[in-house]
Structures are given as C-alpha cells and as structure tokens.
Scaffold this motif. Structure first.
Motif, PDB file in Angstrom:
ATOM      1  N   ARG A 186       0.808  -1.219   0.000  1.00 24.61           N
ATOM      2  CA  ARG A 186       0.000   0.000   0.000  1.00 24.61           C
ATOM      3  C   ARG A 186       0.844   1.274   0.000  1.00 24.61           C
ATOM      4  O   ARG A 186       0.450   2.281  -0.613  1.00 24.61           O
ATOM      5  CB  ARG A 186      -0.960   0.010   1.190  1.00 24.61           C
ATOM      6  N   PHE A 187       2.013   1.247   0.650  1.00 22.29           N
ATOM      7  CA  PHE A 187       2.814   2.459   0.706  1.00 22.29           C
ATOM      8  C   PHE A 187       3.532   2.730  -0.620  1.00 22.29           C
ATOM      9  O   PHE A 187       3.690   3.889  -1.012  1.00 22.29           O
ATOM     10  CB  PHE A 187       3.810   2.394   1.863  1.00 22.29           C
ATOM     11  N   ARG A 188       3.963   1.683  -1.312  1.00 29.18           N
ATOM     12  CA  ARG A 188       4.538   1.885  -2.641  1.00 29.18           C
ATOM     13  C   ARG A 188       3.472   2.423  -3.590  1.00 29.18           C
ATOM     14  O   ARG A 188       3.737   3.309  -4.417  1.00 29.18           O
ATOM     15  CB  ARG A 188       5.116   0.570  -3.164  1.00 29.18           C
ATOM     16  N   LEU A 189       2.267   1.864  -3.497  1.00 26.31           N
ATOM     17  CA  LEU A 189       1.151   2.343  -4.314  1.00 26.31           C
ATOM     18  C   LEU A 189       0.841   3.798  -3.986  1.00 26.31           C
ATOM     19  O   LEU A 189       0.640   4.623  -4.889  1.00 26.31           O
ATOM     20  CB  LEU A 189      -0.069   1.460  -4.058  1.00 26.31           C
ATOM     21  N   MET A 190       0.788   4.136  -2.702  1.00 18.97           N
ATOM     22  CA  MET A 190       0.508   5.502  -2.284  1.00 18.97           C
ATOM     23  C   MET A 190       1.548   6.474  -2.842  1.00 18.97           C
ATOM     24  O   MET A 190       1.194   7.541  -3.384  1.00 18.97           O
ATOM     25  CB  MET A 190       0.496   5.587  -0.757  1.00 18.97           C
ATOM     26  N   GLU A 191       2.813   6.128  -2.731  1.00 14.32           N
ATOM     27  CA  GLU A 191       3.858   7.031  -3.223  1.00 14.32           C
ATOM     28  C   GLU A 191       3.724   7.262  -4.723  1.00 14.32           C
ATOM     29  O   GLU A 191       3.810   8.406  -5.185  1.00 14.32           O
ATOM     30  CB  GLU A 191       5.247   6.482  -2.905  1.00 14.32           C
ATOM     31  N   GLU A 192       3.513   6.196  -5.487  1.00 18.98           N
ATOM     32  CA  GLU A 192       3.374   6.379  -6.935  1.00 18.98           C
ATOM     33  C   GLU A 192       2.177   7.262  -7.261  1.00 18.98           C
ATOM     34  O   GLU A 192       2.250   8.136  -8.137  1.00 18.98           O
ATOM     35  CB  GLU A 192       3.235   5.023  -7.637  1.00 18.98           C
ATOM     36  N   ARG A 193       1.071   7.042  -6.582  1.00 15.62           N
ATOM     37  CA  ARG A 193      -0.122   7.847  -6.873  1.00 15.62           C
ATOM     38  C   ARG A 193       0.087   9.304  -6.506  1.00 15.62           C
ATOM     39  O   ARG A 193      -0.360  10.206  -7.230  1.00 15.62           O
ATOM     40  CB  ARG A 193      -1.330   7.251  -6.157  1.00 15.62           C
ATOM     41  N   ILE A 194       0.775   9.570  -5.401  1.00 16.43           N
ATOM     42  CA  ILE A 194       1.043  10.962  -5.036  1.00 16.43           C
ATOM     43  C   ILE A 194       1.990  11.600  -6.037  1.00 16.43           C
ATOM     44  O   ILE A 194       1.773  12.739  -6.482  1.00 16.43           O
ATOM     45  CB  ILE A 194       1.606  11.039  -3.607  1.00 16.43           C
ATOM     46  N   ARG A 195       3.036  10.896  -6.429  1.00 18.38           N
ATOM     47  CA  ARG A 195       3.967  11.460  -7.419  1.00 18.38           C
ATOM     48  C   ARG A 195       3.254  11.692  -8.757  1.00 18.38           C
ATOM     49  O   ARG A 195       3.518  12.690  -9.443  1.00 18.38           O
ATOM     50  CB  ARG A 195       5.167  10.538  -7.590  1.00 18.38           C
TER      51      ARG A 195
END
Length: 277
Positions: free
Chosen positions: A132-141
């Motif tokens: 979830r945190f890798r997904l979150m970072e990509e979506r924010i970027r």
C-alpha cells in the motif's frame, strides 16, 4: 502555532458548512475531515484503537464533497483531509478533486494523506496491504505531475499513463501541501522524499521536541531543508499547558478533536475549545 480541528463528517452530526462557519467565527485555523469509503461487515481487521469500531467510521461523507460545502460557507478557514486514503483512490480523479477544491476555495486546501489500516476495505478497491505504501507514493507522485505539468505522464509499477491534459491546476504553487500521516521512521523518510509536511498522531508518549528533532535529522539526511517541512499534530491534547509545549517546540499546527455528538453537543464543545486557539 495554529489550532484547527478534525472531524468524522457524519450524516447524523452537524452539517459541514455550519461546522466550518462556527470554527471560523471562533478563530480556528482549519478543518480536517477523516475518510473511510466504507467498512466491510467482516471486521477482519481489528480497530487500531482497541475495542469495537466506533459508529462514526461507517457513516463518513466523502471528504471532498463535504469540504466543498465548508469552503462555500467560509472565507479564510483552511480545509484539509485527515487523512485521504490514497491507496483506495484513482490518482487522476483524485488529482482533479484536489485541484478543483483548491481552486474553488481560493487556495485553502491541505492534502493530508495516509496508507490506511483496514485490510479488507483497501482490498475492495484493488489495493493490497503489503504494497500500500509503494502504491501511495506512486499515486502521489503521479498527482504532483498532473498538478504541475501541462502534459503530464507517469510510468511506474502501479500507475502508468502517457501524456495527458488535466485541468484545472491548483491555485497553490507548485501544488497544495502533501502532509503524510504516521509515526515510524519509514514515514519520516517518505515525508522527506515526496511530501511537504508530517502529520503524526499525539499518542501518550508523543514529545513535540523529539518529533521536531526526528524530522530535522531525516530531512537533512535527505538533502531537504527542515524549515520547508511542516508538522501538523493530529488529536493534540486539549490542555493549554501541554499545547504551550507544542508551540515552544516549533510545531506549526495542532488539531483538536470534534466529538461524535449531535449538532448542539458539537457547538457546545467548540465553545469549550475556543479559548485554546
């Protein structure tokens, strides 16, 4: 130090526009709204606070819709998500919601974000707890690209799109501040990597001076200016003496809790909290 509040916006509580007006009239800095898209009946994920899951978690309005009513009812109150569950949201749609709210409110939006704790809730959205945190970072970027580039594109493990036009752009430049929730060292590294602020919870052992020093060390290690990263403390203690220590430690903002009461009960509580502003 500025003083705001956080609230679970329910249909049985106070109307969001009225709450926002009441906060502005009493001198509060900001209103942050919590988010859960839904709560799976299975309840496989235990409530992090212990015991039964409070009723309000099942009854929250969409934060962007609710904050639009708060924006229309106020002139200066800052409007935040506390937190938006980014792993459960499409990044292109969310980028447009953020930019639209920021523009229509005159640049008053603060984007509090987090990874989430409810495993089955995020699984219903196609997200997996371990990533979830890798997904979150990509979506924010990806959202940051959509907010700042005329023809934005992104190619990652989870998010992938060729050049697109996405308007409106936010009023705030380069974009509304991204404030990441959490208390771990991993959270601080993520704050320094792609955020503009830290959004920790004030647990029983929270020390504002230690928190400021932790962020300073991580920011400098990542080549970021610590002064460029704010700290907004969630569920700060509603006690003048303790809040004074937060201000002395250099905390930029504290959020006090608006309880899960009816309209009249909430307004009475705001009157009790107002001297702390």
């Amino acid at each position: 130090m500025r003083t705001g509040v956080f609230y679970f916006p329910t249909e049985y509580g106070i109307e969001t526009g009225e709450l926002a007006r009441a906060l502005e009239e009493r001198g509060f800095d900001s209103l942050f709204l919590c988010e859960h898209t839904h709560i799976p009946v299975s309840r496989r994920s235990p409530f992090p606070g212990g015991g039964e899951l409070p009723k309000r978690y099942k009854h929250t309005h969409d934060p962007f819709v609710a904050l639009s009513f708060a924006a229309a009812a106020t002139k200066t109150l800052l409007l935040g998500t506390g937190v938006c569950l980014v792993p459960q949201r499409d990044p292109i749609i969310t980028a447009k919601s953020v930019a639209s709210l920021d523009r229509l409110s005159g640049g008053r939006f603060l984007f509090g974000v987090g990874g989430g704790w409810n495993v089955e809730e995020m699984e219903n959205h196609g997200a997996r707890y371990p990533t979830r945190f890798r997904l979150m970072e990509e979506r924010i970027r990806a959202m940051q690209a959509l907010w700042t580039e005329e023809e934005a594109s992104f190619h990652g493990e989870f998010v992938d799109f060729d050049p697109v036009w996405c308007y409106p752009k936010p009023v705030q430049r380069p974009h509304p501040p991204v404030l990441l929730g959490g208390e771990t060292d991993y959270t601080l590294k993520r704050v320094a990597a792609f955020c503009q602020g830290w959004f920790p919870r004030a647990g029983g052992d929270f020390d504002p001076k230690v928190a400021r020093e932790r962020l300073r060390r991580v920011a400098e290690g990542a080549g970021r200016d610590p002064a460029s990263l704010s700290i907004t403390v969630f569920r700060a203690p509603p006690e003048a003496g303790k809040l004074a220590a937060y201000g002395e430690a250099g905390i930029e903002r504290v959020l006090l809790e608006v309880p899960d009461l009816d309209r009249d009960g909430i307004l009475r509580r705001l009157d009790e909290l107002a001297p702390l502003v």
